[in-house]
Design an enzyme around this catalytic site. Structure first.
Site, PDB file in Angstrom:
ATOM      1  N   HIS A 107       0.794  -2.187   4.947  1.00 30.56           N
ATOM      2  CA  HIS A 107       1.265  -0.760   4.977  1.00 30.56           C
ATOM      3  C   HIS A 107       1.778  -0.368   6.675  1.00 30.56           C
ATOM      4  O   HIS A 107       2.387   0.626   6.628  1.00 30.56           O
ATOM      5  CB  HIS A 107       0.108   0.200   4.957  1.00 30.56           C
ATOM      6  CG  HIS A 107      -0.935   0.246   5.859  1.00 30.56           C
ATOM      7  ND1 HIS A 107      -2.174  -0.502   5.760  1.00 30.56           N
ATOM      8  CD2 HIS A 107      -1.145   0.845   7.179  1.00 30.56           C
ATOM      9  CE1 HIS A 107      -2.963  -0.157   6.878  1.00 30.56           C
ATOM     10  NE2 HIS A 107      -2.461   0.776   7.687  1.00 30.56           N
ATOM     11  N   ASP A 137      -2.592  -5.748   1.030  1.00 28.91           N
ATOM     12  CA  ASP A 137      -2.330  -4.946   2.256  1.00 28.91           C
ATOM     13  C   ASP A 137      -1.920  -5.961   3.473  1.00 28.91           C
ATOM     14  O   ASP A 137      -2.394  -5.691   4.407  1.00 28.91           O
ATOM     15  CB  ASP A 137      -3.233  -4.251   2.576  1.00 28.91           C
ATOM     16  CG  ASP A 137      -2.738  -2.877   3.768  1.00 28.91           C
ATOM     17  OD1 ASP A 137      -1.464  -2.858   3.785  1.00 28.91           O
ATOM     18  OD2 ASP A 137      -3.586  -2.473   4.010  1.00 28.91           O
ATOM     19  N   GLY A 211      -3.748   2.844  14.356  1.00 27.93           N
ATOM     20  CA  GLY A 211      -3.203   1.906  15.300  1.00 27.93           C
ATOM     21  C   GLY A 211      -3.873   0.721  15.337  1.00 27.93           C
ATOM     22  O   GLY A 211      -3.372  -0.234  15.737  1.00 27.93           O
ATOM     23  N   ASN A 212      -5.286   0.666  14.997  1.00 28.54           N
ATOM     24  CA  ASN A 212      -5.919  -0.704  14.793  1.00 28.54           C
ATOM     25  C   ASN A 212      -5.525  -1.349  13.494  1.00 28.54           C
ATOM     26  O   ASN A 212      -5.601  -2.776  13.294  1.00 28.54           O
ATOM     27  CB  ASN A 212      -7.543  -0.299  14.460  1.00 28.54           C
ATOM     28  CG  ASN A 212      -7.998  -0.326  15.768  1.00 28.54           C
ATOM     29  OD1 ASN A 212      -8.777   0.856  16.070  1.00 28.54           O
ATOM     30  ND2 ASN A 212      -8.127  -1.286  16.733  1.00 28.54           N
ATOM     31  N   SER A 213      -4.795  -0.852  12.644  1.00 28.68           N
ATOM     32  CA  SER A 213      -4.401  -1.504  11.480  1.00 28.68           C
ATOM     33  C   SER A 213      -3.792  -2.924  11.521  1.00 28.68           C
ATOM     34  O   SER A 213      -3.004  -2.956  12.401  1.00 28.68           O
ATOM     35  CB  SER A 213      -3.543  -0.498  10.401  1.00 28.68           C
ATOM     36  OG  SER A 213      -4.248   0.629   9.924  1.00 28.68           O
ATOM     37  N   LEU A 269      -6.490 -13.378 -15.784  1.00 21.92           N
ATOM     38  CA  LEU A 269      -7.247 -13.497 -17.152  1.00 21.92           C
ATOM     39  C   LEU A 269      -6.655 -12.942 -18.421  1.00 21.92           C
ATOM     40  O   LEU A 269      -6.746 -13.328 -19.221  1.00 21.92           O
ATOM     41  CB  LEU A 269      -8.597 -13.136 -16.845  1.00 21.92           C
ATOM     42  CG  LEU A 269      -9.810 -13.737 -17.851  1.00 21.92           C
ATOM     43  CD1 LEU A 269      -9.619 -14.992 -17.856  1.00 21.92           C
ATOM     44  CD2 LEU A 269     -11.099 -13.273 -17.320  1.00 21.92           C
ATOM     45  N   VAL A 271      -7.510  -9.255 -19.221  1.00 22.58           N
ATOM     46  CA  VAL A 271      -8.496  -8.451 -20.016  1.00 22.58           C
ATOM     47  C   VAL A 271      -8.600  -7.251 -19.252  1.00 22.58           C
ATOM     48  O   VAL A 271      -8.111  -6.996 -18.067  1.00 22.58           O
ATOM     49  CB  VAL A 271      -9.869  -9.111 -19.776  1.00 22.58           C
ATOM     50  CG1 VAL A 271      -9.988 -10.621 -20.521  1.00 22.58           C
ATOM     51  CG2 VAL A 271     -10.246  -9.438 -18.431  1.00 22.58           C
ATOM     52  N   ILE A 273     -11.632  -4.790 -18.350  1.00 26.40           N
ATOM     53  CA  ILE A 273     -13.120  -4.600 -18.413  1.00 26.40           C
ATOM     54  C   ILE A 273     -13.566  -3.333 -17.745  1.00 26.40           C
ATOM     55  O   ILE A 273     -13.079  -2.541 -17.185  1.00 26.40           O
ATOM     56  CB  ILE A 273     -13.429  -5.889 -16.987  1.00 26.40           C
ATOM     57  CG1 ILE A 273     -12.472  -5.556 -15.550  1.00 26.40           C
ATOM     58  CG2 ILE A 273     -13.036  -6.993 -17.730  1.00 26.40           C
ATOM     59  CD1 ILE A 273     -12.863  -6.269 -14.739  1.00 26.40           C
TER      60      ILE A 273
END
Length: 473
Positions: A107, A137, A211-213, A269, A271, A273
């Site tokens: 992002h 991400d 900003g830490n992302s 898989l 499915v 669930i």
């Protein structure tokens, strides 16, 4: 004399108390970790990501000159900007090799026209986007440089809840800020906007802000154990102590694939669930609620080819316990397509092992193939407390059903009401017995024992699901 003795005693006691407090403070300080060495050694490999992107901003749908002046002042629309606008954004990242590979969040660089990587010594390089993976991400970049400092990826399995961790990044553009905290939980399920759920996030109380992302999360050995990705925040946008990082086992898997081919393929898989609650667990014969209940199977998927069936509860996949439905995508997604694994299920109240060859889900495959949690003349089913009728052919054809009965009403405080049945639900199976017609449904209900717990398979607004129903004594 007595007065003098009392004064001396008070001074001695005060000195002893002071010494005790000093020793306690020193002991407490000795127990706290020292982050200075980690910061000094690892921060040169942490980078700032600067993104430039153009965004289109459309003008108003009507001519502003046609709007009365007092309305234009009220809505503050004197001269809205027209055409493309430049957007600047920043994030964090870190180098994983000396030849310039950089990890950050998807992002952070999504839709970027230009990505610049700024090193701790203020050198800047234009970055090439090697590959993107929105499902995790994560993004992999590369800059044209050599002999760069880089970080080592640790082992997620060794990380424990309560362990100290450290983050370095650029919150609010403040370069190389350091924050610390502990691991609050592991395996947190945070589905994306497309309801996919492939990342078992690490939850920490490390202060993470915009900003830490994309920045690294370290253990006390200075190894990367996660990539900071999300926060739960207030309306003001600040940290409230709920931060989430992508665990390093996911990072390693995704980065290796992006570096090798530029794309990511996951285990699949085939499915749909849902979770197992107390009623469902009891009705399926489980000792406690656990596992992922299969409510629907893709006709040509790996699950169908292996013999898995709707109503099976997966409690282990490739020797990994499945406690909730959210655990299954985390485990399957990390398995290489084509791998054969053992799957432990509960079917007809008995445990059974089935061998499954895991399929592949490419990055651009439709979300319809991904895992999703389950969504959610008349005849009276007196014992259940519902009025049902034959499902019309149009409904059966629309949802590709071979039979079923439609719930038209639910009696308050009945067994059906307590189980959560709703008007419009289409019951397609009671226990392991398919409901082909209204007559078959009546026969099945009539044979149920008093006090029995039974799973009902139904279709609700087009989505298959199970609910557990308990009859009164």
């Amino acid at each position: 004399m007595t007065h003098l003795y009392g004064a001396l005693t008070s001074r001695v006691l005060a000195a002893i108390s002071l010494l005790w407090l000093l020793s306690a403070s020193a002991a407490q300080a000795a127990e706290l970790p020292d982050f200075t060495e980690i910061v000094a050694q690892q921060s040169p490999a942490v980078v700032k990501i600067i993104v430039e992107a153009s965004t289109s901003r459309a003008g108003p749908d009507v001519d502003a000159e046609e709007i009365p002046e007092f309305l234009r002042r009220y809505f503050q629309m004197p001269n809205p900007p027209q055409g493309p606008q430049e957007r600047m954004a920043t994030g964090s990242g870190f180098m994983i090799s000396e030849d310039g590979y950089v990890v950050t969040n998807h992002h952070v660089v999504e839709d970027a026209d230009l990505v610049t990587v700024r090193l701790s010594d203020r050198r800047e390089y234009e970055a090439e986007v090697v590959g993107l993976d929105p499902r995790s991400d994560l993004a992999l970049l590369r800059i044209d440089a050599e002999d760069l400092p880089y970080l080592v990826l640790g082992e997620d399995d060794a990380l424990k809840v309560g362990e100290w961790v450290l983050a370095i990044g650029s919150p609010f553009g403040l370069d190389y800020s350091v924050t610390a905290g502990i691991v609050s939980a592991k395996g947190r399920s945070l589905p994306t906007r497309s309801r996919e759920n492939y990342v078992p996030f690490l939850q920490t109380d490390v202060a993470i802000n915009p900003g830490n992302s994309g920045g690294p999360l370290f253990n006390l050995k200075g190894e990367v154990v996660g990539v900071n990705s999300q926060i739960f925040t207030t309306r003001a946008g600040g940290s409230i102590g709920l931060s989430f990082a992508i665990p390093v086992n996911v990072v390693r898997n995704v980065v290796n694939q992006l570096r090798d081919s530029g794309t990511v393929t996951r285990g699949w898989l085939g499915v749909t669930i849902q979770n197992v609650d107390r009623n469902l667990g009891e009705s399926f014969g489980l000792d406690r609620p656990r596992g992922a209940l299969i409510s629907q199977i893709a006709g040509d998927g790996p699950a169908a080819q292996s013999g898995l069936e709707p109503g099976d509860i997966i409690i282990e996949f490739d020797d990994e316990p499945i406690e909730t439905s959210a655990d299954l995508p985390h485990v399957v997604g990390l398995i290489a397509p084509g791998t054969e694994v053992d799957v432990l299920i509960v079917r007809d109240r008995k445990q059974k092992t089935i061998e499954v060859e895991v399929g592949g889900l490419d990055a651009d495959d439709s979300v319809d193939q991904a895992y999703r949690d389950g969504q959610e003349d008349a005849s009276r089913g007196g014992r259940l407390g519902i009025v049902v009728e034959e499902a019309p052919e149009e409904m059966l054809s629309r949802w590709d059903l071979s039979g079923g009965v439609v719930v038209r009403s639910v009696e308050p405080d009945s067994a059906a009401d307590e189980a959560g049945l709703m008007p419009g639900d289409v019951i397609t199976a009671v226990g392991a017995t398919p409901v082909r017609s209204l007559e078959v449904f009546s026969e099945i209900v009539g044979e149920l024992e008093d006090g029995a717990s039974v799973p009902l398979r139904l279709i609700r607004r087009g989505s298959p699901m199970f609910i557990g129903l308990r009859l009164g004594d």
